[in-house]
Structure formats: structure tokens, C-alpha cells
Design a protein around this motif. Sequence first.
Motif, PDB file in Angstrom:
ATOM      1  N   PHE A  48       0.869  -1.173   0.000  1.00 22.67           N
ATOM      2  CA  PHE A  48       0.000   0.000   0.000  1.00 22.67           C
ATOM      3  C   PHE A  48       0.906   1.223   0.000  1.00 22.67           C
ATOM      4  O   PHE A  48       1.781   1.364   0.852  1.00 22.67           O
ATOM      5  CB  PHE A  48      -0.911   0.024   1.227  1.00 22.67           C
ATOM      6  N   ASN A  49       0.693   2.092  -0.977  1.00 22.77           N
ATOM      7  CA  ASN A  49       1.566   3.249  -1.178  1.00 22.77           C
ATOM      8  C   ASN A  49       0.749   4.529  -1.056  1.00 22.77           C
ATOM      9  O   ASN A  49      -0.144   4.790  -1.867  1.00 22.77           O
ATOM     10  CB  ASN A  49       2.212   3.175  -2.558  1.00 22.77           C
ATOM     11  N   LEU A  50       1.049   5.332  -0.054  1.00 23.87           N
ATOM     12  CA  LEU A  50       0.273   6.533   0.246  1.00 23.87           C
ATOM     13  C   LEU A  50       1.071   7.801  -0.012  1.00 23.87           C
ATOM     14  O   LEU A  50       2.204   7.942   0.482  1.00 23.87           O
ATOM     15  CB  LEU A  50      -0.161   6.519   1.711  1.00 23.87           C
ATOM     16  N   VAL A  51       0.486   8.729  -0.753  1.00 27.35           N
ATOM     17  CA  VAL A  51       1.071  10.059  -0.876  1.00 27.35           C
ATOM     18  C   VAL A  51       0.543  10.887   0.282  1.00 27.35           C
ATOM     19  O   VAL A  51      -0.645  11.184   0.372  1.00 27.35           O
ATOM     20  CB  VAL A  51       0.692  10.734  -2.208  1.00 27.35           C
ATOM     21  N   SER A  52       1.434  11.247   1.196  1.00 23.28           N
ATOM     22  CA  SER A  52       1.070  12.049   2.365  1.00 23.28           C
ATOM     23  C   SER A  52       1.666  13.443   2.193  1.00 23.28           C
ATOM     24  O   SER A  52       1.576  14.013   1.108  1.00 23.28           O
ATOM     25  CB  SER A  52       1.576  11.367   3.646  1.00 23.28           C
ATOM     26  N   SER A  53       2.279  13.972   3.220  1.00 28.63           N
ATOM     27  CA  SER A  53       2.854  15.313   3.118  1.00 28.63           C
ATOM     28  C   SER A  53       3.981  15.480   4.126  1.00 28.63           C
ATOM     29  O   SER A  53       3.908  14.958   5.254  1.00 28.63           O
ATOM     30  CB  SER A  53       1.783  16.374   3.377  1.00 28.63           C
ATOM     31  N   TYR A  54       5.003  16.197   3.733  1.00 33.01           N
ATOM     32  CA  TYR A  54       6.089  16.518   4.652  1.00 33.01           C
ATOM     33  C   TYR A  54       5.518  17.356   5.790  1.00 33.01           C
ATOM     34  O   TYR A  54       4.761  18.287   5.570  1.00 33.01           O
ATOM     35  CB  TYR A  54       7.198  17.287   3.929  1.00 33.01           C
ATOM     36  N   GLY A  55       5.856  17.013   7.014  1.00 34.80           N
ATOM     37  CA  GLY A  55       5.328  17.741   8.164  1.00 34.80           C
ATOM     38  C   GLY A  55       4.081  17.116   8.752  1.00 34.80           C
ATOM     39  O   GLY A  55       3.503  17.628   9.711  1.00 34.80           O
ATOM     40  N   ALA A  56       3.645  15.973   8.176  1.00 33.91           N
ATOM     41  CA  ALA A  56       2.457  15.293   8.696  1.00 33.91           C
ATOM     42  C   ALA A  56       2.693  14.874  10.137  1.00 33.91           C
ATOM     43  O   ALA A  56       3.698  14.241  10.460  1.00 33.91           O
ATOM     44  CB  ALA A  56       2.135  14.078   7.834  1.00 33.91           C
ATOM     45  N   SER A  57       1.749  15.222  11.001  1.00 33.18           N
ATOM     46  CA  SER A  57       1.851  14.853  12.407  1.00 33.18           C
ATOM     47  C   SER A  57       0.479  14.980  13.052  1.00 33.18           C
ATOM     48  O   SER A  57      -0.169  16.027  12.933  1.00 33.18           O
ATOM     49  CB  SER A  57       2.841  15.760  13.153  1.00 33.18           C
ATOM     50  N   ALA A  58       0.064  13.928  13.726  1.00 38.57           N
ATOM     51  CA  ALA A  58      -1.241  13.950  14.390  1.00 38.57           C
ATOM     52  C   ALA A  58      -1.305  15.028  15.456  1.00 38.57           C
ATOM     53  O   ALA A  58      -2.384  15.516  15.795  1.00 38.57           O
ATOM     54  CB  ALA A  58      -1.532  12.581  15.004  1.00 38.57           C
ATOM     55  N   SER A 102       0.116  18.016  15.168  1.00 38.93           N
ATOM     56  CA  SER A 102       0.326  19.333  14.575  1.00 38.93           C
ATOM     57  C   SER A 102      -0.840  20.274  14.867  1.00 38.93           C
ATOM     58  O   SER A 102      -2.002  19.861  14.916  1.00 38.93           O
ATOM     59  CB  SER A 102       0.499  19.214  13.058  1.00 38.93           C
ATOM     60  N   GLY A 103      -0.513  21.548  15.041  1.00 45.82           N
ATOM     61  CA  GLY A 103      -1.543  22.560  15.227  1.00 45.82           C
ATOM     62  C   GLY A 103      -2.184  22.980  13.932  1.00 45.82           C
ATOM     63  O   GLY A 103      -3.211  23.674  13.929  1.00 45.82           O
ATOM     64  N   LEU A 104      -1.609  22.557  12.818  1.00 46.33           N
ATOM     65  CA  LEU A 104      -2.173  22.837  11.501  1.00 46.33           C
ATOM     66  C   LEU A 104      -3.133  21.712  11.120  1.00 46.33           C
ATOM     67  O   LEU A 104      -2.753  20.535  11.136  1.00 46.33           O
ATOM     68  CB  LEU A 104      -1.064  22.961  10.461  1.00 46.33           C
ATOM     69  N   PHE A 105      -4.349  22.056  10.780  1.00 44.91           N
ATOM     70  CA  PHE A 105      -5.363  21.047  10.477  1.00 44.91           C
ATOM     71  C   PHE A 105      -4.916  20.115   9.365  1.00 44.91           C
ATOM     72  O   PHE A 105      -5.058  18.887   9.470  1.00 44.91           O
ATOM     73  CB  PHE A 105      -6.680  21.739  10.106  1.00 44.91           C
ATOM     74  N   TYR A 106      -4.359  20.659   8.287  1.00 42.08           N
ATOM     75  CA  TYR A 106      -3.900  19.864   7.148  1.00 42.08           C
ATOM     76  C   TYR A 106      -2.887  18.820   7.596  1.00 42.08           C
ATOM     77  O   TYR A 106      -3.039  17.615   7.325  1.00 42.08           O
ATOM     78  CB  TYR A 106      -3.293  20.783   6.092  1.00 42.08           C
ATOM     79  N   ASN A 107      -1.828  19.252   8.287  1.00 40.99           N
ATOM     80  CA  ASN A 107      -0.786  18.339   8.736  1.00 40.99           C
ATOM     81  C   ASN A 107      -1.304  17.341   9.764  1.00 40.99           C
ATOM     82  O   ASN A 107      -0.860  16.192   9.814  1.00 40.99           O
ATOM     83  CB  ASN A 107       0.391  19.122   9.321  1.00 40.99           C
ATOM     84  N   SER A 108      -2.235  17.793  10.599  1.00 48.03           N
ATOM     85  CA  SER A 108      -2.803  16.917  11.624  1.00 48.03           C
ATOM     86  C   SER A 108      -3.579  15.759  10.998  1.00 48.03           C
ATOM     87  O   SER A 108      -3.428  14.600  11.407  1.00 48.03           O
ATOM     88  CB  SER A 108      -3.719  17.715  12.552  1.00 48.03           C
ATOM     89  N   VAL A 109      -4.417  16.057   9.997  1.00 52.86           N
ATOM     90  CA  VAL A 109      -5.195  15.008   9.340  1.00 52.86           C
ATOM     91  C   VAL A 109      -4.268  14.026   8.631  1.00 52.86           C
ATOM     92  O   VAL A 109      -4.468  12.798   8.698  1.00 52.86           O
ATOM     93  CB  VAL A 109      -6.210  15.609   8.349  1.00 52.86           C
TER      94      VAL A 109
END
Length: 235
Positions: A110-120, A122-129
Motif C-alpha cells: 500500500f503506497n500513500l502520498v502524504s505530506s512533509y510535516g504530517a503529524s497527528a 500538529s496545530g495545523l489542520f492539514y498536517n494533523s489530518v
Amino acid sequence: MGGKTALIVGATGLVGRELLSTLLSKDYYSKILILGRRSLEVKDNRIEEHLVSFDELENLKGQFSAQDYYCCIGTTMDQAKTKEAFYRVDFTYPMELAKLAQSDAQFKTFNLVSSYGASAESGLFYNSVKGQLEEALKELGLETLHIYQPSLLLGYRPHFRLWEEMAKLASSILSFFIIGSRLRFWAIKGSQVADAMYYVATSGETGVHIHKPLEMKKIAQKKEYQFDSSRSEVA
């Protein structure tokens, strides 16, 4: 032909389009399944398109089978309009696809395109999700999970994004002054991410791994993937 099957969700996006192009340029897959809401209108006898409702992915178990699942789906708050809609696209749909893959007897990676800075956290909604999704996928216990964390993506998008265009300009100017490991924070081409995904997914490497921008660039340039714990984070 290698006799393998790939399944792509998100083939209309920047990375998804580049990934399809990469897969079509290789002989590894004899069939490429595309799940989407609209036709790509790309003609190749290896492509098998299926128009589906992503809200009903859980009802598709047993209908598709592939060795390598590629999840390139994603949106922005500008497109989604609400946090609920964004969460549905960037968390719920990928999770349902992973469960679909897990129920497939032929499934390998399974290969997922996520994002640099992803963190549950994170105070940023995008990175948190994005971070919540990564953690949830790890908890599924998939034998092989590759998470790709691109930074700023370069390439054609059908929708103009002002902040991204400004970031690209800043990146092109500042790149003359950026050296060493800090390069990992800057732009990466969608085609480089796609190439890295192909070489990683078909390498036979198992386990859970997170791939950062600089590593993906190196894989794309060398046209091969060899696991190196100094470059690929073992999750």
C-alpha cells in the motif's frame, strides 16, 4: 509484461497523473486499475477504468484485485470548503481503500502520498489530518506500507493555487542559497515522486517505511530503490 496488477486512486491529481504515466512507460504491470469519479480519457490496453463513489468504497470488497495499491487522493481546504469534507477525502477515503486492499488476497503493498510535516499532534489542520491517517494506517498491520512525504510539489495542476505559485517562486530563488540537508524542505517534482513510488513499490521491500523528499529525488535520479535506513525512516 510482468503479469502484475496495480490499482490507483487519485489518478487525476498531480502525482496520480505522473504515476500513471510512469507505470505505462514500464512493462512491470500488465493491468492498471483506475478507480475514480470521472474518466481520464487515456487510451492504453492495460488500463481498466472504473467510475465509483468513494463514499461506497467499503462496498467494493471482492470486486477488484491488485498487488500494489497506490493512493494519491487528496484535496485542499479551498476545494473541500469545510473541515468535514476535507477529512472525508484525506482520511476516510484512504482508510477505506487500505481496508479494501487488506481484504484482497493478492495485495502486497500500500503506497500513500502524504505530506512533509504530517503529524497527528500538529496545530495545523492539514498536517494533523495527514498525520492521523499515517498513524491509523500503521495500526492496520499491513505487511508493506510505504508513506511518501513530498514537500512543495512542482507540476501542472488544473486548479490555480496562489500560495503554491508564490512558494514555488520563493523556492526557485532561495534554492541558490540552500545547501546540505535543508534541501529536503524544498520543492520536488510530481514526476520524481511518481518515479520513486514505482521503484519502491516494486522493490520487494516489506515493512512500514516513510520516504522523505530528498530520498525520493535520489531514487528518481538513480532509477532504483535500495533500502538505506539513513535515508528511509522505518516507522
